[in-house]
Design a protein around this motif. Structure first.
Motif, PDB file in Angstrom:
ATOM      1  N   ALA A 256       0.833  -1.203   0.000  1.00 12.61           N
ATOM      2  CA  ALA A 256       0.000   0.000   0.000  1.00 12.61           C
ATOM      3  C   ALA A 256       0.869   1.256   0.000  1.00 12.61           C
ATOM      4  CB  ALA A 256      -0.927  -0.005   1.209  1.00 12.61           C
ATOM      5  N   LEU A 257       1.903   1.290   0.847  1.00  7.59           N
ATOM      6  CA  LEU A 257       2.784   2.461   0.877  1.00  7.59           C
ATOM      7  C   LEU A 257       3.530   2.639  -0.434  1.00  7.59           C
ATOM      8  CD1 LEU A 257       4.203   2.305   4.506  1.00  7.59           C
ATOM      9  CD2 LEU A 257       2.623   4.003   3.568  1.00  7.59           C
ATOM     10  N   ARG A 258       3.987   1.543  -1.033  1.00  6.75           N
ATOM     11  CA  ARG A 258       4.722   1.627  -2.301  1.00  6.75           C
ATOM     12  C   ARG A 258       3.829   2.114  -3.444  1.00  6.75           C
ATOM     13  NH1 ARG A 258      10.066   1.508  -2.976  1.00  6.75           N
ATOM     14  NH2 ARG A 258       9.687   0.478  -4.938  1.00  6.75           N
ATOM     15  N   SER A 259       2.521   1.945  -3.308  1.00  5.06           N
ATOM     16  CA  SER A 259       1.608   2.371  -4.372  1.00  5.06           C
ATOM     17  C   SER A 259       1.353   3.877  -4.341  1.00  5.06           C
ATOM     18  CB  SER A 259       0.272   1.624  -4.255  1.00  5.06           C
ATOM     19  OG  SER A 259      -0.488   2.103  -3.154  1.00  5.06           O
ATOM     20  N   LEU A 260       1.769   4.535  -3.254  1.00  6.59           N
ATOM     21  CA  LEU A 260       1.549   5.975  -3.094  1.00  6.59           C
ATOM     22  C   LEU A 260       2.772   6.762  -3.553  1.00  6.59           C
ATOM     23  CD1 LEU A 260       0.070   5.844   0.519  1.00  6.59           C
ATOM     24  CD2 LEU A 260      -1.220   6.087  -1.610  1.00  6.59           C
ATOM     25  N   ASP A 261       2.538   8.036  -3.873  1.00  4.54           N
ATOM     26  CA  ASP A 261       3.686   8.896  -4.160  1.00  4.54           C
ATOM     27  C   ASP A 261       4.478   9.076  -2.866  1.00  4.54           C
ATOM     28  OD1 ASP A 261       2.975  11.772  -2.928  1.00  4.54           O
ATOM     29  OD2 ASP A 261       1.145  10.895  -3.788  1.00  4.54           O
ATOM     30  N   ASP A 262       5.735   9.480  -2.984  1.00  3.42           N
ATOM     31  CA  ASP A 262       6.625   9.561  -1.823  1.00  3.42           C
ATOM     32  C   ASP A 262       6.063  10.426  -0.696  1.00  3.42           C
ATOM     33  OD1 ASP A 262       8.420   7.908  -3.085  1.00  3.42           O
ATOM     34  OD2 ASP A 262       9.843   9.499  -3.583  1.00  3.42           O
ATOM     35  N   HIS A 263       5.537  11.574  -1.041  1.00  5.25           N
ATOM     36  CA  HIS A 263       5.033  12.501  -0.022  1.00  5.25           C
ATOM     37  C   HIS A 263       3.857  11.893   0.741  1.00  5.25           C
ATOM     38  CE1 HIS A 263       4.127  16.288   1.940  1.00  5.25           C
ATOM     39  NE2 HIS A 263       2.878  16.189   1.509  1.00  5.25           N
ATOM     40  N   THR A 264       2.906  11.337   0.029  1.00  2.19           N
ATOM     41  CA  THR A 264       1.735  10.739   0.665  1.00  2.19           C
ATOM     42  C   THR A 264       2.118   9.514   1.476  1.00  2.19           C
ATOM     43  OG1 THR A 264       0.363  11.565  -1.134  1.00  2.19           O
ATOM     44  CG2 THR A 264      -0.592   9.843   0.255  1.00  2.19           C
ATOM     45  N   ALA A 265       3.048   8.703   0.967  1.00  2.65           N
ATOM     46  CA  ALA A 265       3.515   7.531   1.715  1.00  2.65           C
ATOM     47  C   ALA A 265       4.175   7.958   3.012  1.00  2.65           C
ATOM     48  CB  ALA A 265       4.474   6.709   0.859  1.00  2.65           C
TER      49      ALA A 265
ATOM     50  N   THR B 234       1.511   9.126   5.459  1.00  3.50           N
ATOM     51  CA  THR B 234       0.740   7.975   5.925  1.00  3.50           C
ATOM     52  C   THR B 234       1.518   7.162   6.948  1.00  3.50           C
ATOM     53  OG1 THR B 234      -0.417   7.882   3.803  1.00  3.50           O
ATOM     54  CG2 THR B 234      -0.501   5.902   5.177  1.00  3.50           C
TER      55      THR B 234
END
Length: 45
Positions: A18-27, A30
């Motif tokens: 889930a974290l890898r699917s997000l852009d760096d900032h959003t990950a 989160t």
């Protein structure tokens, strides 16, 4: 609910994916919220 249906390893893999699917900032935001209860640089009470 997931805690009762998935192993620790499965939950870790899900979180990682889930974290890898997000852009760096959003990950980052989160993960910070989940691990340190910090949202946008502010600790949550």
């Amino acid at each position: 609910m997931l805690r009762t249906r998935l192993t620790t390893e499965e939950r870790a893999a899900l979180a990682f994916a889930a974290l890898r699917s997000l852009d760096d900032h959003t990950a980052y935001l989160t993960a910070s919220a989940a691990l340190f209860e910090v949202v946008n640089g502010e600790a949550q009470a």
